[in-house]
Design a protein around this motif. Structure first.
Motif, PDB file in Angstrom:
ATOM      1  N   GLY A  91      35.745  49.618  55.794  1.00 40.87           N
ATOM      2  CA  GLY A  91      36.650  50.536  55.126  1.00 40.87           C
ATOM      3  C   GLY A  91      36.366  50.668  53.644  1.00 40.87           C
ATOM      4  N   LEU A  92      35.103  50.547  53.269  1.00 44.33           N
ATOM      5  CA  LEU A  92      34.727  50.566  51.856  1.00 44.33           C
ATOM      6  C   LEU A  92      33.943  51.816  51.458  1.00 44.33           C
ATOM      7  N   THR A  93      33.969  52.865  52.286  1.00 49.22           N
ATOM      8  CA  THR A  93      33.150  54.042  51.999  1.00 49.22           C
ATOM      9  C   THR A  93      33.592  54.797  50.747  1.00 49.22           C
ATOM     10  N   ASP A  94      34.868  54.728  50.391  1.00 53.19           N
ATOM     11  CA  ASP A  94      35.356  55.455  49.218  1.00 53.19           C
ATOM     12  C   ASP A  94      35.481  54.575  47.973  1.00 53.19           C
ATOM     13  N   CYS A  95      34.953  53.366  48.042  1.00 55.52           N
ATOM     14  CA  CYS A  95      35.063  52.442  46.907  1.00 55.52           C
ATOM     15  C   CYS A  95      33.988  52.733  45.867  1.00 55.52           C
ATOM     16  N   LYS A  96      34.308  52.410  44.628  1.00 63.58           N
ATOM     17  CA  LYS A  96      33.338  52.547  43.548  1.00 63.58           C
ATOM     18  C   LYS A  96      32.545  51.255  43.424  1.00 63.58           C
ATOM     19  N   ILE A  97      31.289  51.381  43.046  1.00 66.06           N
ATOM     20  CA  ILE A  97      30.428  50.214  42.845  1.00 66.06           C
ATOM     21  C   ILE A  97      30.713  49.642  41.459  1.00 66.06           C
ATOM     22  N   GLU A  98      30.896  48.357  41.416  1.00 64.65           N
ATOM     23  CA  GLU A  98      31.124  47.672  40.140  1.00 64.65           C
ATOM     24  C   GLU A  98      30.213  46.451  40.101  1.00 64.65           C
ATOM     25  N   TYR A  99      29.370  46.392  39.107  1.00 65.94           N
ATOM     26  CA  TYR A  99      28.470  45.256  38.961  1.00 65.94           C
ATOM     27  C   TYR A  99      29.208  44.133  38.231  1.00 65.94           C
ATOM     28  N   THR A 100      29.290  42.990  38.878  1.00 66.28           N
ATOM     29  CA  THR A 100      29.997  41.844  38.328  1.00 66.28           C
ATOM     30  C   THR A 100      29.069  40.642  38.364  1.00 66.28           C
ATOM     31  N   ARG A 101      28.934  39.987  37.243  1.00 68.79           N
ATOM     32  CA  ARG A 101      28.111  38.780  37.210  1.00 68.79           C
ATOM     33  C   ARG A 101      28.838  37.646  37.922  1.00 68.79           C
ATOM     34  N   LEU A 102      28.077  36.843  38.614  1.00 67.69           N
ATOM     35  CA  LEU A 102      28.615  35.689  39.314  1.00 67.69           C
ATOM     36  C   LEU A 102      28.402  34.452  38.455  1.00 67.69           C
ATOM     37  N   GLU A 103      29.421  33.633  38.362  1.00 67.27           N
ATOM     38  CA  GLU A 103      29.282  32.399  37.578  1.00 67.27           C
ATOM     39  C   GLU A 103      28.161  31.541  38.162  1.00 67.27           C
ATOM     40  N   PRO A 104      27.332  30.966  37.293  1.00 67.75           N
ATOM     41  CA  PRO A 104      26.285  30.070  37.804  1.00 67.75           C
ATOM     42  C   PRO A 104      26.919  28.839  38.454  1.00 67.75           C
ATOM     43  N   ASN A 105      26.312  28.368  39.507  1.00 65.15           N
ATOM     44  CA  ASN A 105      26.738  27.155  40.215  1.00 65.15           C
ATOM     45  C   ASN A 105      28.174  27.232  40.728  1.00 65.15           C
ATOM     46  N   ILE A 106      28.629  28.410  41.094  1.00 68.16           N
ATOM     47  CA  ILE A 106      29.990  28.557  41.613  1.00 68.16           C
ATOM     48  C   ILE A 106      30.096  27.866  42.966  1.00 68.16           C
ATOM     49  N   GLN A 107      31.203  27.242  43.219  1.00 67.47           N
ATOM     50  CA  GLN A 107      31.465  26.550  44.481  1.00 67.47           C
ATOM     51  C   GLN A 107      32.791  27.055  45.042  1.00 67.47           C
ATOM     52  N   PHE A 108      32.764  27.637  46.218  1.00 68.94           N
ATOM     53  CA  PHE A 108      33.995  28.064  46.875  1.00 68.94           C
ATOM     54  C   PHE A 108      34.449  26.966  47.818  1.00 68.94           C
ATOM     55  N   THR A 109      35.751  26.786  47.925  1.00 72.10           N
ATOM     56  CA  THR A 109      36.316  25.809  48.849  1.00 72.10           C
ATOM     57  C   THR A 109      37.347  26.516  49.719  1.00 72.10           C
ATOM     58  N   PRO A 110      37.720  25.923  50.849  1.00 69.95           N
ATOM     59  CA  PRO A 110      38.741  26.545  51.707  1.00 69.95           C
ATOM     60  C   PRO A 110      40.092  26.719  50.995  1.00 69.95           C
ATOM     61  N   GLN A 111      40.313  26.016  49.917  1.00 68.57           N
ATOM     62  CA  GLN A 111      41.575  26.124  49.194  1.00 68.57           C
ATOM     63  C   GLN A 111      41.590  27.299  48.208  1.00 68.57           C
ATOM     64  N   ASP A 112      40.443  27.938  47.962  1.00 66.65           N
ATOM     65  CA  ASP A 112      40.366  29.082  47.053  1.00 66.65           C
ATOM     66  C   ASP A 112      40.953  30.317  47.725  1.00 66.65           C
ATOM     67  N   GLY A 113      41.760  31.046  47.011  1.00 66.40           N
ATOM     68  CA  GLY A 113      42.290  32.311  47.515  1.00 66.40           C
ATOM     69  C   GLY A 113      43.353  32.133  48.574  1.00 66.40           C
ATOM     70  N   THR A 114      43.636  33.221  49.252  1.00 60.64           N
ATOM     71  CA  THR A 114      44.665  33.245  50.289  1.00 60.64           C
ATOM     72  C   THR A 114      44.010  33.151  51.658  1.00 60.64           C
ATOM     73  N   LEU A 115      44.565  32.326  52.536  1.00 54.16           N
ATOM     74  CA  LEU A 115      44.025  32.203  53.885  1.00 54.16           C
ATOM     75  C   LEU A 115      44.295  33.481  54.669  1.00 54.16           C
ATOM     76  N   LEU A 116      43.354  33.849  55.513  1.00 56.17           N
ATOM     77  CA  LEU A 116      43.502  35.034  56.347  1.00 56.17           C
ATOM     78  C   LEU A 116      44.328  34.706  57.583  1.00 56.17           C
TER      79      LEU A 116
END
Length: 117
Positions: A61-86
């Motif tokens: 469902g992303l066909t009408d979205c605008k492209i945005e270039y975002t830098r990613l933090e170096p050495n980023i680590q995601f964990t299951p506690q990040d964000g909202t659970l689906l």
């Protein structure tokens, strides 16, 4: 099954051998197979997943979205506690699996796909 190479006699012999042992059809020039588009020129075979990627963007469902270039933090680590659970992670797993398959022709996204997987 895709059979490719520069030895046309060897390819023909292999196809005959396989036809004797298995029920199969020769669909001849490869154009689209399992999400891979194949374009051939004189001595080259180019693989693309443009349609596959476009279909994936549509499914998300992303066909009408605008492209945005975002830098990613170096050495980023995601964990299951990040964000909202689906509520149902099945759709997320589907998209991650599709992105992994997309890295066949887009190795430049491998690191980012690894992060979200």
């Amino acid at each position: 099954m895709i059979i490719s190479g520069d030895d046309s006699i060897g390819i023909e012999e292999l196809k005959q051998f396989l036809c004797h042992h298995f029920e199969m059809k020769d669909l001849e020039p490869l154009s689209y197979f399992l999400g891979l588009e194949a374009l051939s020129s004189n001595d080259d075979l180019f693989l693309s997943q443009a349609k596959y990627a476009s279909d994936l963007v549509s499914q998300a469902g992303l066909t009408d979205c605008k492209i945005e270039y975002t830098r990613l933090e170096p050495n980023i680590q995601f964990t299951p506690q990040d964000g909202t659970l689906l509520d149902d992670a099945t759709l997320y797993w589907h998209f991650v699996g599709s992105l992994i398959y997309l890295t066949n022709t887009r190795p430049n996204i491998s690191y980012f796909v690894h992060l979200v997987s």
